[in-house]
Motif scaffolding. Structure first.
Motif, mmCIF file in Angstrom:
data_model
loop_
_atom_site.group_PDB
_atom_site.id
_atom_site.type_symbol
_atom_site.label_atom_id
_atom_site.label_comp_id
_atom_site.label_asym_id
_atom_site.label_seq_id
_atom_site.Cartn_x
_atom_site.Cartn_y
_atom_site.Cartn_z
ATOM 1 N N ASP A 209 13.269 12.436 5.076
ATOM 2 C CA ASP A 209 14.487 13.127 4.673
ATOM 3 C C ASP A 209 15.695 12.738 5.513
ATOM 4 O OD1 ASP A 209 13.655 14.357 6.981
ATOM 5 O OD2 ASP A 209 13.328 16.326 6.072
ATOM 6 N N ALA A 210 15.490 11.909 6.556
ATOM 7 C CA ALA A 210 16.608 11.401 7.342
ATOM 8 C C ALA A 210 17.087 10.049 6.829
ATOM 9 C CB ALA A 210 16.213 11.287 8.811
ATOM 10 N N GLY A 211 16.408 9.527 5.807
ATOM 11 C CA GLY A 211 16.807 8.251 5.232
ATOM 12 C C GLY A 211 16.078 7.046 5.796
ATOM 13 N N THR A 212 15.173 7.256 6.752
ATOM 14 C CA THR A 212 14.374 6.156 7.304
ATOM 15 C C THR A 212 13.355 5.698 6.266
ATOM 16 O OG1 THR A 212 14.583 7.115 9.510
ATOM 17 C CG2 THR A 212 12.860 5.463 9.194
ATOM 18 N N SER A 213 13.170 4.404 6.144
ATOM 19 C CA SER A 213 12.199 3.892 5.171
ATOM 20 C C SER A 213 11.441 2.717 5.762
ATOM 21 C CB SER A 213 12.896 3.463 3.877
ATOM 22 O OG SER A 213 13.820 2.424 4.133
ATOM 23 N N SER A 214 10.237 2.486 5.228
ATOM 24 C CA SER A 214 9.416 1.362 5.680
ATOM 25 C C SER A 214 8.406 1.036 4.600
ATOM 26 C CB SER A 214 8.705 1.686 7.000
ATOM 27 O OG SER A 214 7.798 2.762 6.834
ATOM 28 N N GLN B 125 2.920 13.210 5.030
ATOM 29 C CA GLN B 125 2.914 11.946 4.308
ATOM 30 C C GLN B 125 3.670 10.914 5.152
ATOM 31 O OE1 GLN B 125 4.349 12.045 0.279
ATOM 32 N NE2 GLN B 125 2.843 13.529 -0.422
ATOM 33 N N ARG B 126 2.944 9.916 5.639
ATOM 34 C CA ARG B 126 3.534 8.819 6.396
ATOM 35 C C ARG B 126 2.496 7.692 6.461
ATOM 36 N NH1 ARG B 126 5.089 10.524 12.329
ATOM 37 N NH2 ARG B 126 5.344 8.249 12.451
ATOM 38 N N PRO B 127 2.897 6.462 6.743
ATOM 39 C CA PRO B 127 1.931 5.353 6.746
ATOM 40 C C PRO B 127 0.746 5.585 7.682
ATOM 41 C CG PRO B 127 4.160 4.499 6.764
ATOM 42 C CD PRO B 127 4.287 5.990 6.934
ATOM 43 N N GLU B 128 0.999 6.215 8.840
ATOM 44 C CA GLU B 128 -0.076 6.427 9.812
ATOM 45 C C GLU B 128 -1.181 7.327 9.254
ATOM 46 O OE1 GLU B 128 3.612 5.381 12.139
ATOM 47 O OE2 GLU B 128 3.122 6.650 10.423
ATOM 48 N N THR B 129 -0.856 8.177 8.293
ATOM 49 C CA THR B 129 -1.881 9.029 7.685
ATOM 50 C C THR B 129 -2.894 8.182 6.925
ATOM 51 O OG1 THR B 129 -0.136 10.689 7.409
ATOM 52 C CG2 THR B 129 -2.242 11.099 6.302
ATOM 53 N N ALA B 130 -2.396 7.228 6.153
ATOM 54 C CA ALA B 130 -3.302 6.315 5.441
ATOM 55 C C ALA B 130 -4.118 5.500 6.432
ATOM 56 C CB ALA B 130 -2.496 5.400 4.526
ATOM 57 N N ILE B 131 -3.476 5.030 7.494
ATOM 58 C CA ILE B 131 -4.172 4.241 8.523
ATOM 59 C C ILE B 131 -5.293 5.063 9.153
ATOM 60 C CG2 ILE B 131 -3.883 3.168 10.802
ATOM 61 C CD1 ILE B 131 -0.967 2.495 9.888
ATOM 62 N N ALA B 132 -5.008 6.328 9.467
ATOM 63 C CA ALA B 132 -6.008 7.180 10.110
ATOM 64 C C ALA B 132 -7.218 7.401 9.210
ATOM 65 C CB ALA B 132 -5.378 8.521 10.491
ATOM 66 N N HIS B 133 -6.987 7.617 7.919
ATOM 67 C CA HIS B 133 -8.115 7.839 7.004
ATOM 68 C C HIS B 133 -8.977 6.583 6.884
ATOM 69 C CE1 HIS B 133 -7.796 11.873 5.318
ATOM 70 N NE2 HIS B 133 -6.493 11.769 5.473
ATOM 71 N N ALA C 219 0.822 -1.206 0.000
ATOM 72 C CA ALA C 219 0.000 0.000 0.000
ATOM 73 C C ALA C 219 0.861 1.264 0.000
ATOM 74 C CB ALA C 219 -0.935 0.005 1.209
ATOM 75 N N VAL C 220 1.807 1.361 0.947
ATOM 76 C CA VAL C 220 2.610 2.580 1.097
ATOM 77 C C VAL C 220 4.090 2.226 1.168
ATOM 78 C CG1 VAL C 220 3.058 4.640 2.491
ATOM 79 C CG2 VAL C 220 0.723 3.735 2.325
ATOM 80 N N LEU C 221 4.881 2.893 0.354
ATOM 81 C CA LEU C 221 6.344 2.837 0.417
ATOM 82 C C LEU C 221 6.798 4.157 1.011
ATOM 83 C CD1 LEU C 221 6.751 1.480 -3.198
ATOM 84 C CD2 LEU C 221 7.388 0.192 -1.148
ATOM 85 N N PHE C 222 7.365 4.119 2.213
ATOM 86 C CA PHE C 222 7.620 5.359 2.946
ATOM 87 C C PHE C 222 9.109 5.643 3.082
ATOM 88 C CE2 PHE C 222 8.589 7.382 7.092
ATOM 89 C CZ PHE C 222 8.070 8.641 6.820
ATOM 90 N N VAL D 199 4.027 6.049 -2.997
ATOM 91 C CA VAL D 199 5.203 6.464 -2.243
ATOM 92 C C VAL D 199 4.832 7.653 -1.373
ATOM 93 C CG1 VAL D 199 7.569 7.367 -2.394
ATOM 94 C CG2 VAL D 199 6.772 5.661 -4.042
ATOM 95 N N GLY D 200 5.165 7.559 -0.088
ATOM 96 C CA GLY D 200 4.981 8.674 0.828
ATOM 97 C C GLY D 200 6.342 9.201 1.243
ATOM 98 N N TYR D 201 6.577 10.484 1.043
ATOM 99 C CA TYR D 201 7.858 11.081 1.413
ATOM 100 C C TYR D 201 7.630 12.215 2.396
ATOM 101 C CZ TYR D 201 12.319 13.526 1.193
ATOM 102 O OH TYR D 201 13.505 14.139 1.531
ATOM 103 N N ARG D 202 8.305 12.140 3.536
ATOM 104 C CA ARG D 202 8.197 13.199 4.535
ATOM 105 C C ARG D 202 9.450 14.059 4.447
ATOM 106 N NH1 ARG D 202 7.397 12.622 11.115
ATOM 107 N NH2 ARG D 202 7.207 14.862 11.516
ATOM 108 N N GLY D 203 9.308 15.216 3.846
ATOM 109 C CA GLY D 203 10.439 16.109 3.675
ATOM 110 C C GLY D 203 10.083 17.243 2.733
ATOM 111 N N ARG D 204 10.961 18.226 2.670
ATOM 112 C CA ARG D 204 10.741 19.401 1.838
ATOM 113 C C ARG D 204 10.894 19.045 0.368
ATOM 114 N NH1 ARG D 204 14.077 23.688 0.087
ATOM 115 N NH2 ARG D 204 15.881 22.631 1.004
ATOM 116 N N PHE D 205 10.099 19.707 -0.476
ATOM 117 C CA PHE D 205 10.212 19.443 -1.903
ATOM 118 C C PHE D 205 11.488 20.069 -2.457
ATOM 119 C CE2 PHE D 205 9.770 20.539 -6.369
ATOM 120 C CZ PHE D 205 9.396 19.313 -6.911
ATOM 121 N N VAL D 206 12.316 19.242 -3.080
ATOM 122 C CA VAL D 206 13.535 19.668 -3.762
ATOM 123 C C VAL D 206 13.550 18.946 -5.110
ATOM 124 C CG1 VAL D 206 16.064 19.709 -3.709
ATOM 125 C CG2 VAL D 206 14.761 19.968 -1.577
#
Length: 555
Positions: free
Chosen positions: A52-57, A92-100, A46-49, A260-267
């Motif tokens: 910006d710190a390099g953490t993924s799940s 944008q993070r997996p918990e957002t999809a879970i909450a909805h 469902a979600v590839l997360f 894909v969910g990315y938590r970080g500033r757009f660059v």
């Protein structure tokens, strides 16, 4: 621009539009269609997360269903009921999809709110919606804590990785026991999204469960017939807004595909890296992002291995400069889309099914009866400017499921949105003989200068074609003789030389650039350089802020 004979051969629009019929079941639930029906497949992602710190799940549909059920049960134990408003203040993070998904399992109304809101903006929306519960992480915890005493209706806060309330992780440890998903009707309230407030105070648009169905014809078409095998979706659009929620997250989940969910500033460079890493095939990129990408990485395929097959863009006019760049640099024709929170995904393009006219908004998507109307509510003739509007029913007389239920606690604003059965958008356009619409700007953004009616979109598009310009906004500057002068605020592309002499030369060059392409009265008499344009959190230029600034300066 006319359609060539070659384009006519591949123009399937008439058949697609005329043959489309809505089939909306009376019983319908977003959670059931966007998660539950896929949950049995333990391998389906469902979600590839990534952050910006390099953490993924990775979150599978099986895990999404399990955790959403646990969350719904936890909220129910704490008194949450059908119809309660639940604020989701997450990036944008997996918990957002879970909450909805949990909100819809519960039959509650999801109230997505941006983490970029300060305390005042957050308090206004929490108070107006009467949210009884809120879900927050460290990104917005401080703002929520500051406003909580001002929100008497807010009973509980679930906190993720912060101390703003009850621990999300502890609550989800408890088994759901005998929790039973709510049975909802297609017309039941599901989501309360606040408009971006570009022209006034934000209003809460209440969407029905069926709104996701209303989005699908346009979503499928603009994404070149999504889904196809191995499709992966990504968009930098905030999942708290219509563009991120209804144009990205929920449609991708509806079709059981990964997002894909990315938590970080757009660059721009990060955007290309993400698309390469995750093999992104489909995306929604708002015009400001595309302009940044075009100026920062002019030849992306020389640096990145990309699988892109479809790009949708919305929010403002893209302009033919960006469309031509994408065709050459990415090998993709951008499908522009037009819609609003109240009636999303109603007009646009589908490059594989009908010809794209660069600079046009496109045609009404199947299922949506759209017209450009005058002040009396009558459709205008081709070549005439009017206001884009959506009819309550499609061409076959069936109710359009995309239409909002109304503004929350604001019946007067809801009434004013309609002229008979036409729901007005407040956006201007000109239809052509082929049924394409050409954007004329917000009705509020139009102004007169020396007796001529000026729309900013055409001038801004012309300015962006200049290699020194990354983005532009055009507004009126009050003038005692002409009424208004055309003024342009410009964000320069990276590396452009600055200084008094360089600026003067560049201003003269930009003015001549516009003079040579548009009408003489459209060139900007004044140009001011800014580090950034004032933007809404949805990526729309706030011309109102610039207009007010100019008016104050003249006073």
């Amino acid at each position: 621009m006319t359609v060539s004979s070659k384009d006519v051969l591949r123009d399937t629009y008439g058949r697609l539009y005329g043959d489309f019929h809505w089939e909306v079941p009376p019983d319908f639930n977003i959670a059931a269609m966007c998660c539950s029906r896929w949950a049995a497949d333990g391998e389906r992602i469902a979600v590839l997360f990534e952050d910006d710190a390099g953490t993924s799940s990775t979150l599978s549909y099986t895990q999404l269903q399990e955790q959403a059920t646990r969350l719904a049960a936890a909220l129910q134990r704490r008194g949450a009921q059908r119809g309660d408003r639940i604020a989701i203040i997450l990036p944008q993070r997996p918990e957002t999809a879970i909450a909805h998904i949990a909100c819809h399992l519960l039959g509650a109304v999801a109230v997505p709110l941006s983490i970029l809101f300060g305390p005042d903006a957050l308090a206004y929306r929490l108070q107006d919606s009467g949210a009884a519960y809120a879900i927050v992480d460290d990104a917005a915890a401080a703002s929520l804590m500051e406003t909580r005493t001002q929100c008497p209706a807010l009973r509980e806060v679930l906190a993720i990785d912060c101390d703003a309330g009850i621990s999300w992780h502890v609550e989800l440890m408890a088994p759901p026991e005998d929790f039973a998903p709510a049975a909802t009707r297609a017309g039941d309230p599901a989501i309360l999204i606040y408009t971006s407030g570009t022209t006034g105070a934000p209003k809460g648009a209440l969407l029905p469960q069926s709104a996701i169905l209303g989005n699908l014809p346009g979503f499928v078409a603009s994404q070149n017939w999504f889904p196809q095998e191995s499709d992966v979706f990504w968009s930098p659009a905030d999942w708290a807004w219509t563009g991120g929620l209804m144009d990205a997250l929920l449609p991708a989940l509806y079709f059981g595909m990964p997002i894909v969910g990315y938590r970080g500033r757009f660059v721009p460079e990060t955007a290309f890296r993400l698309m390469e890493k995750y093999g992104v095939t489909n995306t929604f990129l708002f015009p400001t992002a595309l302009k940044m990408m075009m100026k920062s990485v002019p030849a992306p395929r020389e640096r990145y291995r990309l699988r892109l097959r479809a790009i949708m863009s919305a929010g403002e006019s893209v302009g033919d400069a960006v469309i031509l760049w994408a065709q050459e640099a990415l090998g993709v024709t951008i499908n522009e889309m037009f819609g609003q929170t109240e009636m999303n995904y109603i007009v646009g393009n589908s490059a594989g099914k009908w010809p794209v006219k660069p600079g046009s908004m496109g045609r009404p998507y199947p299922g949506h009866r759209v017209a450009v109307i005058d002040d009396e509510g009558n459709p205008v003739a081709p070549g005439e400017l009017g206001e884009v509007a959506l009819h309550r029913t499609d061409i076959h007389g069936h109710p359009d499921p995309v239409l909002f239920l109304g503004y929350w606690n604001n019946e007067e604003a809801t009434r004013n949105k309609f002229s008979g059965d036409w729901c007005r958008t407040g956006d201007l356009a000109t239809p052509d003989a082929d049924g394409y619409l050409w954007y004329g700007g917000r009705a509020d953004d139009m102004f007169k200068a020396a007796g001529y009616r000026i729309g900013p979109a055409e001038i801004e598009n012309c300015l962006v074609k200049h290699p020194a310009v990354q983005n532009a906004a055009v507004v009126p500057r009050p003038d005692p003789e002409r009424g208004n002068l055309v003024k342009a605020f410009i964000v320069l592309a990276p590396g452009v030389e600055r200084g008094p002499d360089a600026d003067a030369a560049l201003i003269a060059d930009l003015q001549q650039h516009v003079r040579g392409k548009l009408a003489p009265y459209e060139y900007p008499k004044e140009i001011e350089f800014l580090e950034a344009l004032p933007m809404t959190t949805t990526g729309k230029v706030q011309r109102r802020v610039l207009r007010e600034r100019e008016a104050q300066r003249q006073q």
